[in-house]
Structure formats: structure tokens, C-alpha cells
Scaffold this active site. Structure first.
Site, short mmCIF file in Angstrom:
data_model
loop_
_atom_site.label_atom_id
_atom_site.label_comp_id
_atom_site.label_asym_id
_atom_site.label_seq_id
_atom_site.Cartn_x
_atom_site.Cartn_y
_atom_site.Cartn_z
N CYS A 78 0.86 -1.09 0.04
CA CYS A 78 0.00 0.02 0.05
C CYS A 78 0.88 1.13 0.11
O CYS A 78 0.75 2.28 -0.87
CB CYS A 78 -0.93 -0.04 1.15
SG CYS A 78 -1.94 -1.51 1.47
N ARG A 79 1.87 1.48 0.87
CA ARG A 79 2.81 2.40 1.01
C ARG A 79 3.32 2.47 -0.29
O ARG A 79 3.78 3.81 -1.01
CB ARG A 79 3.81 2.26 2.16
CG ARG A 79 3.42 2.00 3.26
CD ARG A 79 4.32 2.19 4.55
NE ARG A 79 5.30 1.44 4.24
CZ ARG A 79 5.69 0.26 5.10
NH1 ARG A 79 4.72 -0.21 5.93
NH2 ARG A 79 6.73 -0.52 4.74
#
Lengths: 86, 187
Positions: B85-86
């Protein structure tokens, strides 16, 4: 088949994610089937994890309701129960 | 079958000829929608209705999915503890900045996270799209975000166009072309 209190959209995502080959049925919002089988978690409005084997005459031949944290019933156990009926 | 194939060939040739009339104009106005341009993005051909939900943003303001009807919505489920996600969020920000004035909206639902961690991450990456917080993961569960990131593309009527479990390069040429084509189709 699997029955839960989730909406159909959520169930479809679950079935797609796990590539399930059996139907999932939604008992939302009335929870009638879940109540009829005596597995309603009223506080969370969810079904308790449970197993029922129903024979061709509609008679419940096996029932197991899991308590919190209780491990799942192994497939071998369920298959052995099915063999007893056949 | 042979006749049908020949018919398709004729249509294709007519569309390829520059300035060859209505077919060419139609092809440029309605570019084809290629969901496969984003690896693992799965078109939802039955177009199910996206369930509505209401969550707070980090400032406590309530936001609902239905508030974004009329827009092409990119609904993303994420958490700061999710490495993929990051990695994908900076590309999402670039995509958002490119198309936000053309009816495109990114909604990022932060799932089962510490609010302070989410806020710090948003600030660090200077994310400008709306963030919603789902501390119990209820909306994540509703949308089948069993692994994260999970992303849905939702049309202007609230119908799901496509779903992706896993990360993507959302600023790749394929992804940008897809969003552009969907926005042009919307108009």
C-alpha cells in the site's frame, strides 16, 4: 452451501477471493435462517461458526456449533459423518 | 463465421483510415476501455452496485460513498502496515492530480490502523485525496479487502466497474489511459 449475515456483495468478494466452488447465501437483513438454526450471535448480529449436515429427507444428521476460539472441524471428520449417512 | 470475420476486417480498415468519416470520429471520441492494461485488474462484468458506507476522515468529518455520485471513483483500501500500500500510494496521488478536475475521485479507506500512524503517513507523502478511517475494518470486510491493498473502480452511477486485489503502478501509461478512457466515456 454457506450462509452468513453478510450482504451479497461482500459474500461474492469472499467467494471470488477464495475461488469457492459452492454457493454462499446471504441471510441479511432478516437473519431468519441463522435464527432458525439457533446460531445467531445477537450482540454482533452474526452467525456463530457452525456446521449442519442435512440428509435428503431434510433431517439434520450432524450439528456442531463452535465456541469462541474453538478450532474448525477437520474435513476428515465431516466426511466421516457424511459416510455414516450414506 | 467466415463472413462475420470479413465484416469485422472491413470495419477495422475504415476506422484506421485518417479522416474516413463517421467511423474514425467515433473511434477517437470513444476510446476502448482496456482493463487489462492494469495487470490483475478484473472487470466486474455484472456491474454490481457498490454498497454505500459512511466513515470519518482523519479530522472527524463524515464522508459517504454516495456523496461522490456523478464521478468516477477509485476506492482504495490501505493500511500503513501494508508495504505494498505504501508503495502504490504516491502513484495514486499523481493519478489523482492529473484527473481530479475531470470528474475523477480517489477515496482511500484506511483499515485497522492507528489514526496517528495514518495521519503521519498522509502528511509525509503529502497526499491530497480524501482519506477515510475504518478502525474496525468493517467496510474493508464489506468490500472483501482480505488482503491489502484492494482497489475498486466505481462508475458515476455507483456501479462497480473493476476490482484489484494487490498493488499496481497506478501512474503507468496503461492505468492513465484506462482512467482517461473511462472519463471520456462518462462524458
Amino acid at each position: 452451501m454457506g450462509i452468513s449475515a453478510n450482504v451479497g456483495f461482500s459474500q461474492k468478494a469472499f467467494a471470488d477471493f477464495l475461488k469457492l466452488n459452492f454457493p454462499l447465501l446471504s441471510d441479511f437483513p432478516d437473519l431468519k435462517a441463522i435464527q432458525a438454526y439457533g446460531v445467531l450471535n445477537a450482540e454482533r448480529k452474526l452467525a456463530q461458526r457452525s456446521y449442519f449436515i442435512v440428509d435428503k429427507q431434510g433431517v439434520v444428521r450432524y450439528k456442531k456449533i463452535l465456541g469462541r476460539g474453538e478450532p474448525l472441524v477437520p474435513n476428515d471428520t465431516l466426511l466421516a459423518e457424511l459416510k455414516k449417512i450414506n | 463465421m467466415h463472413i462475420v470475420s470479413r465484416g469485422w476486417l472491413l470495419v477495422l480498415l475504415a476506422a484506421l483510415l485518417p479522416g474516413s468519416g463517421p467511423l474514425y470520429a467515433q473511434a477517437t471520441r470513444n476510446p476502448s476501455i482496456d482493463y487489462k492494461a492494469v495487470p490483475k485488474l478484473e472487470e466486474m462484468k455484472d456491474r454490481p452496485a457498490a454498497p454505500d458506507f459512511t466513515l470519518s476522515n482523519p479530522d472527524g468529518k463524515k464522508l459517504s460513498l454516495k456523496d461522490y455520485r456523478g464521478k468516477l471513483v477509485f476506492l482504495n483500501f490501505w493500511a500503513t502496515w501494508c508495504e505494498f500500500c505504501r508503495e502504490e500510494m504516491p502513484a495514486m496521488e499523481r493519478l489523482y492530480r492529473e484527473f481530479k478536475n475531470q470528474g475523477f475521485e480517489v477515496l482511500a479507506v484506511n483499515v485497522k490502523d492507528k489514526r496517528s500512524d495514518a495521519l503521519a503517513f498522509v502528511k509525509k507523502l503529502k497526499l491530497t485525496y480524501p482519506i477515510m478511517v475504518d478502525p474496525e475494518g468493517e467496510i474493508g470486510l464489506l468490500y472483501g479487502a482480505f488482503g491489502m491493498p484492494t482497489t475498486y473502480l466505481i462508475d458515476e452511477k455507483g456501479m462497480v466497474l473493476a476490482r484489484l486485489w494487490g498493488p499496481a503502478d497506478w501512474y503507468s501509461p496503461g492505468a492513465r489511459n484506462l482512467i482517461k478512457a473511462l472519463l471520456e466515456k462518462k462524458q
